[in-house]
Design an enzyme around this catalytic site. Structure first.
Site, PDB file in Angstrom:
ATOM      1  N   GLU A 106       0.843  -1.203   0.000  1.00 13.33           N
ATOM      2  CA  GLU A 106       0.000   0.000   0.000  1.00 13.33           C
ATOM      3  C   GLU A 106       0.876   1.250   0.000  1.00 13.33           C
ATOM      4  O   GLU A 106       1.905   1.288   0.665  1.00 13.33           O
ATOM      5  CB  GLU A 106      -0.912  -0.008   1.242  1.00 13.33           C
ATOM      6  N   ASP A 108       0.355   5.352   0.565  1.00 18.49           N
ATOM      7  CA  ASP A 108      -0.676   6.234   1.121  1.00 18.49           C
ATOM      8  C   ASP A 108      -0.334   7.706   1.110  1.00 18.49           C
ATOM      9  O   ASP A 108       0.748   8.096   1.578  1.00 18.49           O
ATOM     10  CB  ASP A 108      -0.876   5.933   2.621  1.00 18.49           C
ATOM     11  N   GLU A 110      -2.421  10.592   3.101  1.00 20.32           N
ATOM     12  CA  GLU A 110      -3.470  10.527   4.108  1.00 20.32           C
ATOM     13  C   GLU A 110      -3.426  11.814   4.931  1.00 20.32           C
ATOM     14  O   GLU A 110      -2.501  12.000   5.719  1.00 20.32           O
ATOM     15  CB  GLU A 110      -3.135   9.303   4.953  1.00 20.32           C
TER      16      GLU A 110
END
Ligand SMILES: *[C@@H]1O[C@H](CO)[C@@H](O)[C@H](O)[C@H]1NC(C)=O
Length: 280
Positions: A106, A108, A110
């Site tokens: 993953e 990210d 954020e």
């Protein structure tokens, strides 16, 4: 104007004005709601999407397709107000909807909600279930005021997080020193959600709204029968200047890290993170 600001201006003007690609495709062409479908509003003939969060639900959308490399981009304007406890995200994940997660990769972006100290943009890299690589930034603009471009370059040599075309984070392929590197097929997701660990939300201000634009996708469609296809140098993001930062990008990267990085996992337990030195 302080010295760092001035040198940033100089560097940015050397880099030239950053402009997003003009091609705009409607949301529905590449994306579908992932959850909270009644909290997603498609506006402006599909050119803009709003995610809403209130006490009853947040929302998210995801790409229809899965990719093996690319330069993934979205424009975001994060919610204004006091957004403590609310996260606005744009990420790539190997988790396949409605299937158990394994060998999780993953990447990210954020935004952690704002508090009296302002917001933070968190980034993270998971490879083969191993994450804990947070680097956080306070940006040189107010991300609630306008759309800005958030990009993730992912090829066989490096992962680069860009904000408005400027590199803020690099994660090189360090498999030769035993660091896992994201290799699974991934898809794009966004979300607007609340997390208790990020603080208690002031629900009296609901709904909170995040805006997204820019739904074209520049990625290599993953083909199970030919996974190496996505490493081909026929894709521009797998070749030339995308394989490593140019000297000018490296200068910008170093200035931005110095000036805007507010948290770096590399300052903790360095011996567990052999990649840190080479990613500077
Ligand atoms: C989000 O907020 C709602 C309403 O307060 C709460 O019930 C829920 O547990 C929160 N979700 C998370 C993941 O913290």
């Amino acid at each position: 104007m302080d010295h760092v600001r001035l040198s940033l201006l100089v560097i940015f003007s050397i880099a030239g004005a950053y402009s997003i690609k003009a091609a705009e495709v409607p949301f529905n062409q590449n994306y579908v709601p992932a959850w909270g479908g009644d909290h997603i509003k498609v506006l402006d003939q599909g050119r803009q999407v709003q995610l809403l969060i209130d006490r009853s639900s947040g929302a998210g959308f995801r790409s229809k397709q899965f990719f093996g490399s690319g330069l993934f981009r979205i424009l975001m304007k994060i919610p204004s107000k006091n957004t403590k406890g609310i996260l606005t995200t744009f990420f790539l994940t190997s988790a396949i909807p409605n299937q158990p997660v394994k060998n999780h990769d993953e990447l990210d972006f954020e935004f952690l909600g704002s508090n009296d100290k302002g917001y933070a943009l968190n980034t993270n890299v998971f490879a083969n279930d191993f994450g804990g690589r947070e680097q956080q930034f306070r940006l040189w603009f107010d991300p609630t005021a306008d759309f800005h471009t958030y990009e993730i370059l992912w090829n066989q040599k490096q992962i680069v997080f860009f904000v408005d075309g400027r590199p803020i984070r690099v994660f090189k392929n360090n498999e030769h020193i035993g660091v896992n590197y994201p290799k699974n097929l991934m898809h794009i997701e966004t979300s607007l959600w609340n997390a208790t660990w990020a603080g208690n939300v002031d629900w009296s201000q609901e709904p909170f709204i995040a805006n997204y634009r820019g739904f074209e996708i520049e990625g290599c469609l993953y083909d199970h029968s030919n996974p190496n296809k996505c490493y081909s140098q026929d894709y521009y993001w797998n070749a030339g200047t995308y394989l490593q930062l140019s000297p000018n990008q490296q200068r910008i990267y170093e200035v931005l890290r110095k000036k805007y990085m507010s948290y770096d996992y590399c300052t903790k337990n360095l011996k567990n993170h052999p990649e840190c030195e080479s990613n500077k």
